[in-house]
Design a protein around this motif. Structure first.
Motif, mmCIF file in Angstrom:
data_model
loop_
_atom_site.group_PDB
_atom_site.id
_atom_site.type_symbol
_atom_site.label_atom_id
_atom_site.label_comp_id
_atom_site.label_asym_id
_atom_site.label_seq_id
_atom_site.Cartn_x
_atom_site.Cartn_y
_atom_site.Cartn_z
ATOM 1 N N HIS A 174 0.268 -1.373 -0.152
ATOM 2 C CA HIS A 174 -0.072 -0.282 -0.099
ATOM 3 C C HIS A 174 1.033 1.019 0.084
ATOM 4 O O HIS A 174 1.734 1.155 0.213
ATOM 5 C CB HIS A 174 -0.822 -0.142 0.933
ATOM 6 C CG HIS A 174 -0.347 -0.462 2.620
ATOM 7 N ND1 HIS A 174 0.348 -1.091 3.545
ATOM 8 C CD2 HIS A 174 0.369 0.905 3.406
ATOM 9 C CE1 HIS A 174 1.059 -0.621 4.334
ATOM 10 N NE2 HIS A 174 0.758 0.438 4.617
ATOM 11 N N GLU A 176 1.761 5.094 2.004
ATOM 12 C CA GLU A 176 1.319 5.116 3.123
ATOM 13 C C GLU A 176 0.318 6.273 3.046
ATOM 14 O O GLU A 176 0.477 7.415 2.810
ATOM 15 C CB GLU A 176 2.561 5.605 3.507
ATOM 16 C CG GLU A 176 1.996 5.373 5.359
ATOM 17 C CD GLU A 176 2.280 4.164 5.998
ATOM 18 O OE1 GLU A 176 1.957 3.171 5.300
ATOM 19 O OE2 GLU A 176 1.870 4.388 7.107
ATOM 20 N N HIS A 306 3.719 -0.587 0.089
ATOM 21 C CA HIS A 306 4.457 -0.787 0.800
ATOM 22 C C HIS A 306 4.611 -2.110 1.299
ATOM 23 O O HIS A 306 3.007 -1.407 1.797
ATOM 24 C CB HIS A 306 5.929 -0.236 2.072
ATOM 25 C CG HIS A 306 5.412 0.626 2.813
ATOM 26 N ND1 HIS A 306 4.646 1.770 2.567
ATOM 27 C CD2 HIS A 306 4.549 0.182 4.100
ATOM 28 C CE1 HIS A 306 3.645 1.937 3.214
ATOM 29 N NE2 HIS A 306 3.860 1.115 4.146
ATOM 30 N N ARG A 324 8.349 4.862 12.792
ATOM 31 C CA ARG A 324 8.319 5.650 11.736
ATOM 32 C C ARG A 324 8.088 7.184 11.468
ATOM 33 O O ARG A 324 7.501 7.830 11.896
ATOM 34 C CB ARG A 324 7.317 5.252 11.458
ATOM 35 C CG ARG A 324 6.532 5.109 9.815
ATOM 36 C CD ARG A 324 5.081 4.363 9.496
ATOM 37 N NE ARG A 324 4.059 5.535 11.032
ATOM 38 C CZ ARG A 324 2.980 4.136 10.868
ATOM 39 N NH1 ARG A 324 2.763 3.150 9.591
ATOM 40 N NH2 ARG A 324 2.354 4.724 11.477
#
Ligand code: FE2
Length: 360
Positions: A174, A176, A306, A324
């Motif tokens: 997908h 992000e 990713h 992240r």
């Protein structure tokens, strides 16, 4: 339903990844500066909850420029068609981390506990310094309480959902925050711990083969993309404008793709067939990176989707733990039609933008 997902795979293709080495002295310089700032400002619960404290951000904004040129050079956007770069590595010892938290709330709380022996707070600052070298770090009010650095850990009760808290389910590829016009240009994933070498999967739209007709069809706005479960639920009842799957920036293909949150059954047959072909192609060109502690993965969120292979969580304090950061790049352009999207009411937390604006 998700029709096109990656099959489980644990093959690694290190040679296809762009790798950049961070010289030991450069890695040490980032950690030393972050430790200095951590000692100066905290830690405290108030600061660690969101990392939005003005004094902390001022330190980062004024001092990231002091980092060695090697650091700035390593943190530039991925340079190849693969759209992804592994940067290695920061000096990091397993014992300095303490236990892997069980969820993002616990991670934020522990980072703010002065008595706790864990470098989590200093590593948050490390991530912000590195992300600031790459561009402008930002967060989301509706995600992890607006925290500027997200903690990605497997969480009890979320094993099978399509979010970073899952584990036993394959996290399908997908973009992000594909649902939002202000989604990140770059994602930075910093690996603290990954004992089972769980792979992050990445697929670049610049390596897929599509016919001109398929490209054309996927460049039209046909279906909406809804917010993922980490933002809560209830979005299917909101007005949801269709978005284009493919775009272009400076003549090169870009991608906005999240099949798990796209109502594919509402698509016409031609679009559906092109979309399915794109999903197959993204699987064909997929490469897997198993990050080691201290390694960073820079993902070009305009070019790459990713995901993550399934794994069995341990829930004993030694689980996989990533940090992240979302990053905006001032030089990137998105299609003008996106400017009218409301992003389902989700708001960014972008304090560096304000700091820079105030200084102009
Ligand atoms: Fe993701």
């Amino acid at each position: 339903m998700v029709k096109s997902v990656l099959s489980e795979r644990k093959t690694f293709h290190p040679s296809e990844l762009e790798r950049r080495e961070l010289p030991p002295a450069a890695g040490a310089a980032v950690r030393t500066l972050a430790n200095e700032i951590a000692v100066t400002v905290g830690p405290s619960r108030a600061i660690a909850t969101t990392l939005g404290d003005p004094e902390l951000l001022e330190h980062i904004e004024t001092r990231y420029t002091e980092l060695p040129e090697d650091v700035h050079h390593a943190m530039r956007a991925p340079a190849t068609a693969a759209g992804v770069t592994v940067i290695g590595r920061l000096p990091l010892g397993d014992t300095e981390l303490g236990q892997t938290p069980m969820d993002w709330r616990q991670a934020a709380a522990w980072a703010g506990e002065p008595g706790r022996t864990s470098s989590s707070f200093a590593l948050d600052i490390t991530m912000l310094l590195l992300a600031r070298c790459a561009g402008e770090p930002f967060g989301w009010q509706g995600q992890q309480g607006g925290r500027l650095v997200n903690n990605i850990v497997p969480t009890p009760g979320h094993e099978r959902e399509q979010s970073g808290a899952s584990s036993t389910a394959l996290l399908s590829p997908h973009t992000e925050d594909a649902f939002h016009p202000l989604r990140a240009n770059l994602l930075m994933l910093g690996c603290l711990r990954n004992p089972d070498l769980v792979g992050t999967t990445v697929s670049s739209v610049r390596r897929v083969e599509l016919t001109a007709a398929q490209r054309d069809r996927l460049s039209r706005r046909e279906l909406p993309i809804l917010p993922d479960v980490s933002y809560g639920t209830g979005f299917p009842n909101q007005p949801s404008p269709p978005v284009a799957t493919l775009g272009r920036d400076q003549g090169q293909l870009t991608l906005r793709f999240d099949p798990a949150y796209t109502p594919l059954d509402d698509a016409g047959p031609e679009f559906r067939s092109a979309y399915d072909h794109l999903a197959e192609e993204l699987e064909r060109v997929c490469i897997t990176a198993a990050l080691a502690p201290g390694e960073l993965l820079l993902v070009d969120n305009d070019v790459v989707v990713h995901g993550r292979v399934p794994f069995t969580p341990r829930y004993n304090g030694t689980d996989r733990w990533l940090k992240r950061v979302n990053i905006r790049l001032a030089q990137r352009h998105r299609d003008a039609s996106e400017a009218a999207e409301t992003g389902y009411g989700q708001r960014v937390v972008a304090p560096f933008h304000t700091i820079r604006g105030n200084r102009r």
